[in-house]
Design a protein around this motif. Structure first.
Motif, PDB file in Angstrom:
ATOM      1  N   LEU A 151      58.362  32.150  55.772  1.00 24.01           N
ATOM      2  CA  LEU A 151      57.521  31.129  56.408  1.00 24.01           C
ATOM      3  C   LEU A 151      57.811  29.719  55.904  1.00 24.01           C
ATOM      4  O   LEU A 151      57.286  28.751  56.447  1.00 24.01           O
ATOM      5  N   GLY A 152      58.623  29.620  54.865  1.00 24.09           N
ATOM      6  CA  GLY A 152      58.924  28.315  54.311  1.00 24.09           C
ATOM      7  C   GLY A 152      57.736  27.676  53.615  1.00 24.09           C
ATOM      8  O   GLY A 152      57.517  26.465  53.717  1.00 24.09           O
ATOM      9  N   VAL A 153      56.956  28.497  52.900  1.00 26.39           N
ATOM     10  CA  VAL A 153      55.790  27.988  52.185  1.00 26.39           C
ATOM     11  C   VAL A 153      55.952  28.245  50.690  1.00 26.39           C
ATOM     12  O   VAL A 153      56.780  29.054  50.273  1.00 26.39           O
ATOM     13  N   ARG A 154      55.128  27.573  49.908  1.00 21.33           N
ATOM     14  CA  ARG A 154      55.211  27.695  48.449  1.00 21.33           C
ATOM     15  C   ARG A 154      53.916  28.288  47.897  1.00 21.33           C
ATOM     16  O   ARG A 154      52.822  27.831  48.222  1.00 21.33           O
ATOM     17  N   ILE A 155      54.060  29.298  47.058  1.00 19.08           N
ATOM     18  CA  ILE A 155      52.916  29.908  46.384  1.00 19.08           C
ATOM     19  C   ILE A 155      52.742  29.231  45.034  1.00 19.08           C
ATOM     20  O   ILE A 155      53.692  29.150  44.247  1.00 19.08           O
ATOM     21  N   ARG A 156      51.532  28.750  44.769  1.00 23.91           N
ATOM     22  CA  ARG A 156      51.306  28.111  43.477  1.00 23.91           C
ATOM     23  C   ARG A 156      51.288  29.148  42.373  1.00 23.91           C
ATOM     24  O   ARG A 156      51.965  29.017  41.361  1.00 23.91           O
ATOM     25  N   ARG A 157      50.483  30.172  42.534  1.00 27.37           N
ATOM     26  CA  ARG A 157      50.452  31.271  41.582  1.00 27.37           C
ATOM     27  C   ARG A 157      49.754  32.468  42.213  1.00 27.37           C
ATOM     28  O   ARG A 157      49.089  32.345  43.244  1.00 27.37           O
ATOM     29  N   ILE A 158      49.898  33.622  41.570  1.00 24.37           N
ATOM     30  CA  ILE A 158      49.287  34.866  42.044  1.00 24.37           C
ATOM     31  C   ILE A 158      48.416  35.429  40.924  1.00 24.37           C
ATOM     32  O   ILE A 158      48.860  35.525  39.780  1.00 24.37           O
ATOM     33  N   THR A 159      47.208  35.768  41.263  1.00 22.72           N
ATOM     34  CA  THR A 159      46.309  36.385  40.287  1.00 22.72           C
ATOM     35  C   THR A 159      45.825  37.727  40.824  1.00 22.72           C
ATOM     36  O   THR A 159      45.749  37.931  42.041  1.00 22.72           O
ATOM     37  N   LEU A 160      45.503  38.625  39.910  1.00 22.29           N
ATOM     38  CA  LEU A 160      44.932  39.925  40.278  1.00 22.29           C
ATOM     39  C   LEU A 160      43.515  40.018  39.756  1.00 22.29           C
ATOM     40  O   LEU A 160      43.236  39.606  38.624  1.00 22.29           O
ATOM     41  N   LYS A 161      42.617  40.537  40.592  1.00 25.06           N
ATOM     42  CA  LYS A 161      41.217  40.678  40.228  1.00 25.06           C
ATOM     43  C   LYS A 161      40.755  42.091  40.543  1.00 25.06           C
ATOM     44  O   LYS A 161      41.488  42.874  41.151  1.00 25.06           O
ATOM     45  N   ASP A 162      39.527  42.383  40.151  1.00 25.31           N
ATOM     46  CA  ASP A 162      38.932  43.673  40.496  1.00 25.31           C
ATOM     47  C   ASP A 162      37.754  43.408  41.426  1.00 25.31           C
ATOM     48  O   ASP A 162      36.602  43.503  41.045  1.00 25.31           O
ATOM     49  N   THR A 163      38.072  43.029  42.659  1.00 25.77           N
ATOM     50  CA  THR A 163      37.053  42.664  43.633  1.00 25.77           C
ATOM     51  C   THR A 163      36.462  43.906  44.282  1.00 25.77           C
ATOM     52  O   THR A 163      37.062  44.975  44.285  1.00 25.77           O
ATOM     53  N   ARG A 164      35.274  43.743  44.885  1.00 25.31           N
ATOM     54  CA  ARG A 164      34.585  44.860  45.515  1.00 25.31           C
ATOM     55  C   ARG A 164      34.538  44.742  47.029  1.00 25.31           C
ATOM     56  O   ARG A 164      34.250  45.723  47.708  1.00 25.31           O
ATOM     57  N   SER A 165      34.782  43.553  47.564  1.00 25.30           N
ATOM     58  CA  SER A 165      34.630  43.379  49.003  1.00 25.30           C
ATOM     59  C   SER A 165      35.828  42.729  49.678  1.00 25.30           C
ATOM     60  O   SER A 165      35.962  42.810  50.903  1.00 25.30           O
TER      61      SER A 165
END
Length: 239
Positions: A151-165
């Motif tokens: 897509l020619g886009v830039r990701i700043r950063r990736i985080t992982l969480k333990d979300t419920r929804s």
């Protein structure tokens, strides 16, 4: 900041005929406008949220009105799967048995369809959890990089969480967040969720243009959405 008052009360203390004694979690929220009821599949709890001025009696009335629904939802929950030796945990949709081997290398590795955990058995649960999160971040990172390049886009950063929804989210600053539990879903489901969030880097909405980007990145949209509706709660029962 929202203020919540949380209290767990055994459901057997209330006049509801449920399969087993099940806790009710009472939340009092300044943001709530009405009494609401939901099931927390991860904890196996009934959650009642009360607005600031609503009484516990109003919550009990809602519980009694929907007692049948509560029983059906609780009984339909998948069994909880602890991260212990001998338990089977999916990875990429494929079951992997947890095995303890104090002589193995590294905290945890994949070997012949097993998650092999080294070291002291007392740390096995934590090490399996750490392994799943690390593996999830690795797999998500590879997929996200590929989709971002397309897509020619830039990701700043990736985080992982333990979300419920929410399985994933995209912040305006380009940060992508994902539930670590997606590592247990089939690869094509993970691919869809990552593609969905990367597409938000081009369109921070759900417009036709956004869905066009998603379709360009992955062919699995409808099937993956259906899989998550059907099987997503099962992932919340692990660990």
């Amino acid at each position: 900041m929202e203020q919540n008052e949380t209290e767990s009360v055994p459901l057997r203390a209330h006049p509801l005929a449920l399969p087993t004694p099940t806790p009710v979690r009472w939340n009092r929220s300044t943001r709530a406008r009405r009494v609401s009821l939901r099931i927390d599949p991860r904890a196996g709890e009934v959650v009642v949220t009360l607005p600031p001025r609503s009484s516990r009696r109003a919550g009990m009335a809602l519980l009694n009105t929907h007692a049948t629904w509560v029983k059906e939802r609780l009984s339909s929950l998948a069994p909880a799967v602890p991260l212990l030796e001998g338990e089977s945990v999916p990875l990429g949709g494929v079951p992997h048995v947890i095995r303890h081997d104090p002589t193995a290398r590294g905290p945890a590795i994949l070997w012949n369809g097993e998650i092999v955990v080294a070291g002291d058995k007392a740390f096995l649960t934590r090490r399996v959890g750490d392994f799943l999160r690390a593996e999830g971040k690795r797999r998500i990172g590879v997929l996200a990089a590929g989709h971002a390049a397309a897509l020619g886009v830039r990701i700043r950063r990736i985080t992982l969480k333990d979300t419920r929804s929410r399985w994933g989210s995209c912040a305006p600053d380009g940060t992508l967040a994902f539930s670590w539990r997606l590592v247990m879903a089939p690869d094509w489901v993970l691919d869809y969720v990552v593609a969905h969030e990367v597409a938000h880097l081009r369109e921070l909405n759900h417009s036709d243009r956004f869905w066009a980007h998603v379709s360009r990145l992955t062919p699995h949209r409808e099937a993956a959405q259906d899989w998550l509706r059907r099987h997503g709660p099962t992932l919340l029962r692990v660990g």
